[in-house]
Design an enzyme around this catalytic site. Structure first.
Site, PDB file in Angstrom:
ATOM      1  CB  ALA A  32      -0.979   0.010   1.173  1.00 24.78           C
ATOM      2  CG  LEU A  33       4.418   0.375  -1.971  1.00 28.53           C
ATOM      3  CD1 LEU A  33       5.376   0.065  -3.113  1.00 28.53           C
ATOM      4  CD2 LEU A  33       5.113   0.168  -0.629  1.00 28.53           C
ATOM      5  CG  HIS A  37       6.229   2.786   1.443  1.00 33.89           C
ATOM      6  ND1 HIS A  37       4.871   2.966   1.424  1.00 33.89           N
ATOM      7  CD2 HIS A  37       6.479   2.070   2.563  1.00 33.89           C
ATOM      8  CE1 HIS A  37       4.319   2.371   2.469  1.00 33.89           C
ATOM      9  NE2 HIS A  37       5.277   1.833   3.197  1.00 33.89           N
ATOM     10  CG  ASP A 152       7.546   3.053  11.373  1.00 33.36           C
ATOM     11  OD1 ASP A 152       6.511   2.903  12.031  1.00 33.36           O
ATOM     12  OD2 ASP A 152       7.543   3.269  10.142  1.00 33.36           O
ATOM     13  CG  MET A 186       2.675  10.672   3.136  1.00 33.87           C
ATOM     14  SD  MET A 186       3.338  10.529   1.481  1.00 33.87           S
ATOM     15  CE  MET A 186       2.900  12.132   0.862  1.00 33.87           C
ATOM     16  NE  ARG A 189      -1.635  -0.015  11.228  1.00 32.59           N
ATOM     17  CZ  ARG A 189      -0.396  -0.497  11.251  1.00 32.59           C
ATOM     18  NH1 ARG A 189       0.606   0.304  10.956  1.00 32.59           N
ATOM     19  NH2 ARG A 189      -0.159  -1.761  11.563  1.00 32.59           N
TER      20      ARG A 189
END
Ligand code: AMP
Length: 282
Positions: A32-33, A37, A152, A186, A189
């Protein structure tokens, strides 16, 4: 771009390329780029000669089965995006090819303090799952460089730790967070937010920026409670809003005016859990 599904086929393909002098950059994803990414792919293209991207929604890192079931999937779009971005190889393994047909008890990693705080304490087992999949992906790719997102932040620290304890000869490159125009980080989710939740989602970044604006030496409780109140008033259910040393993620209640400090937040909007962070002082 070629698509490879079997880890052993990928290893054989890359071993030949590396033998002929290619330097491999690796961008692991769950699909789900989005532009976040793709920015990792861009960084990899600058630093290496062959970029491998993986798409694998790893079951072992989801502590919430509903989150795993609902994880967005957009494979045909993803393939086009990666191809246009300059990816050489898309690694698309099945769960079975990563974990075997009868996965028994998986190995555990000693992550120490890192697993006891923030995402570690809120999502029990999550970082074990991250390490279990990253170990297997890294064994197949054996990249010269690994590219991951600072969005993250704690995951970056966990994976750096894994590279050390598992003796991978791989350089780690942490890449900046890519945001929407309104500041929302971005994330795949974000696709699960309703239109109304999507309007409110940027408050998480606003709360982080407010904390940066008001940071001063001394106690941090007021900054933290202001942020939590602001988010709660805007419809979030806050999981955590914390300050930590940007070097080792030691949680901070007080700031000495010198330590590099980062604010990290996790909060739900409806069923969707969003995380974000901001470096407040370098
Ligand atoms: P995911 O598909 O969510 O597992 O993310 C795959 C990689 O992309 C991880 O290294 C993430 O940290 C990174 N990533 C996700 N969102 C962003 C973003 N907004 N900006 C930069 N990197 C990101």
């Amino acid at each position: 771009m070629i698509i490879i599904q079997q880890p052993s086929d990928l290893r054989t393909h890359l071993a030949q390329k590396q033998h002929s002098g290619a330097t491999v950059g690796f961008v692991p994803t769950m699909g789900a780029l989005h532009q976040g990414h793709l920015s990792l792919v861009t960084e990899s293209l600058k630093k290496t000669t062959l970029t491998v991207c993986s798409i694998f929604v790893n079951p072992t890192q989801f502590n919430d089965p509903a989150d795993y079931q609902k994880y967005p999937k957009r494979l045909s779009d993803d393939i086009k995006l990666l191809e246009n971005a300059g990816t050489s190889v898309l690694f698309l393994p099945s769960t079975e090819s990563i974990y075997g047909s009868k996965p028994g008890t998986l190995e555990r990693y000693d992550l120490g303090y890192l697993e006891t705080i923030l995402e570690g304490s809120s999502r029990p087992g999550h970082f074990q799952g991250v390490c279990q999949v990253m170990f297997r992906l890294l064994k197949a790719v054996r990249p010269e460089f690994l590219f991951m997102g600072r969005k993250d932040y704690q995951q970056c620290m966990v994976v750096r730790h894994l590279l050390r304890i598992a003796n991978f000869n791989t350089g780690f490159v942490a890449c900046d967070t890519v945001r929407e125009n309104d500041g929302l980080a971005m994330s795949s989710r974000n696709l699960r937010l309703s239109a109304e939740e999507r309007q409110r989602a940027p408050y998480i970044y606003r709360a982080l920026r407010e904390a940066r604006k008001h940071l001063k030496e001394g106690r941090l409780e007021a900054l933290k409670s202001n942020a939590i109140t602001d988010l709660t008033e805007n419809g979030f259910v806050v999981d955590y809003f914390e300050f930590a040393s940007a070097k080792d993620l030691t949680l901070l209640n007080e700031w000495d005016g010198r330590t590099p400090v980062i604010a990290l937040a996790a909060a739900y909007l409806g069923q969707v859990r969003l995380i974000d962070n901001l470096l407040l002082h370098e």
